[in-house]
Design a protein around this motif. Structure first.
Motif, PDB file in Angstrom:
ATOM      1  N   UNK A 178       0.822  -1.220   0.000  1.00 33.51           N
ATOM      2  CA  UNK A 178       0.000   0.000   0.000  1.00 33.51           C
ATOM      3  C   UNK A 178       0.853   1.267   0.000  1.00 33.51           C
ATOM      4  N   UNK A 179       0.350   2.277  -0.644  1.00 33.85           N
ATOM      5  CA  UNK A 179       1.078   3.544  -0.748  1.00 33.85           C
ATOM      6  C   UNK A 179       1.353   4.148   0.621  1.00 33.85           C
ATOM      7  N   UNK A 180       0.433   3.965   1.573  1.00 27.94           N
ATOM      8  CA  UNK A 180       0.628   4.606   2.870  1.00 27.94           C
ATOM      9  C   UNK A 180       1.749   3.960   3.687  1.00 27.94           C
ATOM     10  N   UNK A 181       2.307   2.848   3.201  1.00 31.75           N
ATOM     11  CA  UNK A 181       3.492   2.299   3.849  1.00 31.75           C
ATOM     12  C   UNK A 181       4.710   3.173   3.587  1.00 31.75           C
ATOM     13  N   UNK A 182       4.644   4.022   2.548  1.00 35.69           N
ATOM     14  CA  UNK A 182       5.666   5.032   2.270  1.00 35.69           C
ATOM     15  C   UNK A 182       7.058   4.425   2.078  1.00 35.69           C
ATOM     16  N   UNK A 183       7.108   3.289   1.392  1.00 36.48           N
ATOM     17  CA  UNK A 183       8.366   2.586   1.201  1.00 36.48           C
ATOM     18  C   UNK A 183       9.173   3.173   0.049  1.00 36.48           C
ATOM     19  N   UNK A 184      10.467   2.945   0.107  1.00 31.85           N
ATOM     20  CA  UNK A 184      11.366   3.183  -1.027  1.00 31.85           C
ATOM     21  C   UNK A 184      11.728   1.798  -1.559  1.00 31.85           C
ATOM     22  N   UNK A 185      11.432   1.539  -2.822  1.00 32.89           N
ATOM     23  CA  UNK A 185      11.568   0.195  -3.373  1.00 32.89           C
ATOM     24  C   UNK A 185      12.559   0.218  -4.537  1.00 32.89           C
ATOM     25  N   UNK A 186      13.475  -0.745  -4.538  1.00 34.25           N
ATOM     26  CA  UNK A 186      14.382  -0.927  -5.677  1.00 34.25           C
ATOM     27  C   UNK A 186      14.258  -2.367  -6.148  1.00 34.25           C
ATOM     28  N   UNK A 187      14.013  -2.533  -7.439  1.00 34.46           N
ATOM     29  CA  UNK A 187      13.843  -3.856  -8.045  1.00 34.46           C
ATOM     30  C   UNK A 187      15.025  -4.151  -8.961  1.00 34.46           C
ATOM     31  N   UNK A 188      15.647  -5.293  -8.745  1.00 36.65           N
ATOM     32  CA  UNK A 188      16.693  -5.778  -9.659  1.00 36.65           C
ATOM     33  C   UNK A 188      16.181  -7.075 -10.267  1.00 36.65           C
ATOM     34  N   UNK A 189      15.713  -6.967 -11.505  1.00 37.01           N
ATOM     35  CA  UNK A 189      15.216  -8.110 -12.263  1.00 37.01           C
ATOM     36  C   UNK A 189      16.172  -8.350 -13.414  1.00 37.01           C
ATOM     37  N   UNK A 190      16.718  -9.545 -13.542  1.00 35.91           N
ATOM     38  CA  UNK A 190      17.636  -9.831 -14.639  1.00 35.91           C
ATOM     39  C   UNK A 190      16.863  -9.744 -15.953  1.00 35.91           C
ATOM     40  N   UNK A 191      17.223  -8.747 -16.759  1.00 32.45           N
ATOM     41  CA  UNK A 191      16.428  -8.457 -17.955  1.00 32.45           C
ATOM     42  C   UNK A 191      17.246  -7.541 -18.871  1.00 32.45           C
ATOM     43  N   UNK A 192      17.171  -7.725 -20.207  1.00 33.15           N
ATOM     44  CA  UNK A 192      17.932  -6.861 -21.118  1.00 33.15           C
ATOM     45  C   UNK A 192      17.443  -5.418 -21.083  1.00 33.15           C
ATOM     46  N   UNK A 193      18.281  -4.512 -21.592  1.00 29.34           N
ATOM     47  CA  UNK A 193      17.987  -3.085 -21.491  1.00 29.34           C
ATOM     48  C   UNK A 193      16.754  -2.653 -22.265  1.00 29.34           C
ATOM     49  N   UNK A 194      16.375  -3.357 -23.310  1.00 27.08           N
ATOM     50  CA  UNK A 194      15.175  -2.970 -24.057  1.00 27.08           C
ATOM     51  C   UNK A 194      13.897  -3.297 -23.298  1.00 27.08           C
ATOM     52  N   UNK A 195      14.010  -4.032 -22.197  1.00 28.99           N
ATOM     53  CA  UNK A 195      12.828  -4.526 -21.493  1.00 28.99           C
ATOM     54  C   UNK A 195      12.606  -3.873 -20.139  1.00 28.99           C
ATOM     55  N   UNK A 196      13.651  -3.364 -19.480  1.00 26.72           N
ATOM     56  CA  UNK A 196      13.478  -2.876 -18.117  1.00 26.72           C
ATOM     57  C   UNK A 196      12.616  -1.618 -18.042  1.00 26.72           C
TER      58      UNK A 196
END
Length: 359
Positions: A189-207
């Protein structure tokens, strides 16, 4: 037959590509039991041979790869690796195929196809073998849950809801991960006010397209990271293909990031280990590391650093992982606090944040 020598069906409308892919797979220890020239032929061939894995071209006449995936998953669920063009349009259709049940994708090179594809032979074989080991028996359930995640998420029923200064969440994922990541981010939920970083193995045309999908599916403002980006509560970054994302600073409730061209780790760039180690050294306040489905060991050293810094570590369980490689390696490090089904990870994150801010 063991998973080390999986049986494959190759579906592609190009005779040249069928031959080249078959030769590369056979050389790499994958038995190609048959090939098919289009989606309809592919469905028939899969039903006849019941292979362990299918490589499926996306762009084919008559019945294309997207329709073939849907029919195979309805009639005889089989792990499928999509072969996609390295373009933005190819990315959009590829994500649709993943929604319909394909496990992962591999990008076809442009230009001198025979030369460039041969140089990618080892990567292709590794990915085919990983996808062959994926569990697609619950594919319909996972896809249904993924579609539901596009509705506005509701706050966790188990977390206390006291987040105060929010927290930082680092998510690592690879094979089988995009739909799981989407469900996890959509469940926060937005009210959790988190900072999120996602590292998904994926080529540059897709991220970039992947970031757009997460943005549409969740209450968070999600974008592909650029060098020097800063994020605060309610925002998320996706590490771009071909770059490591480093958390370079933290202060005033915001994180400062930078992108680097440092050598790949575990054969991948971005690598979650790079991001997680830097966050463990930099971030004050609640910190949660999450390792989801994927092949390889990326994330295992990173979550060990998060644990050493006093953060909380979550790994996806084997039953809900398409490929139980990355979570297993993290668990083996002995620093995982919770092993959860993919659908339970959002609540696990919220509980961990709540516990840390109330400690």
């Amino acid at each position: 037959m063991s998973r080390s020598t999986p049986r494959a069906v190759v579906v592609d409308d190009s005779h040249f590509m069928r031959t080249m892919l078959s030769d590369m797979l056979e050389d790499g220890g994958v038995t190609v039991v048959d090939t098919a020239t289009d989606g309809a032929d592919g469905v028939t061939t899969v039903l006849e041979h019941e292979p362990d894995v299918v490589t499926m071209d996306l762009q084919m006449p008559d019945v294309d790869g997207l329709a073939a995936v849907e029919r195979i998953m309805a009639e005889r669920p089989t792990p499928i690796l999509m072969l996609s063009a390295h373009t933005a349009d190819g990315a959009d259709v590829t994500f649709e195929a993943l929604e319909k049940g394909a496990v992962d994708f591999f990008t076809k090179p442009g230009g001198e196809v025979s030369t460039r594809m041969s140089s990618m032979e080892d990567q292709l074989v590794r990915k085919v073998k990983a996808v062959a080991g994926a569990d697609v028996s619950r594919g319909r359930q996972r896809r249904s849950a993924g579609r539901r995640s596009r509705s506005p998420p509701t706050p966790s029923s188990t977390a206390s809801g006291d987040y105060r200064d929010g927290g930082t969440v680092l998510i690592a994922s690879s094979t089988g991960g995009p739909t799981v990541v989407e469900r996890v981010v959509a469940g926060l939920p937005r009210d959790a006010d988190l900072r999120i970083i996602v590292v998904q193995h994926m080529p540059d045309a897709f991220t970039g397209r992947f970031a757009d999908r997460l943005d549409a599916a969740s209450e968070y403002d999600v974008r592909e990271a650029k060098d020097g980006d800063r994020i605060g509560g309610g925002e998320a970054l996706v590490a771009p293909g071909g770059k490591h994302l480093v958390v370079a600073g933290a202060g005033g409730g915001r994180l400062r990031t930078k992108l680097t061209d440092d050598p790949p780790e575990h054969g991948v760039r971005p690598a979650a280990d790079v991001t997680m180690r830097s966050a463990a050294e930099t971030v004050d306040g609640p910190l949660v590391g999450v390792v989801l489905t994927g092949m390889g060991a990326d994330g295992a050293d990173g979550v060990r650093a998060i644990d050493a810094a006093g953060g909380h570590v979550i790994a996806q369980d084997e039953a809900s992982s398409a490929v139980f490689g990355m979570p297993k390696r993290a668990i083996e490090r002995g620093c995982v606090d919770d092993v959860l089904a993919g659908a339970d990870v959002p609540d696990g994150i919220l509980d961990a944040i709540s516990m840390e801010v109330n400690a």
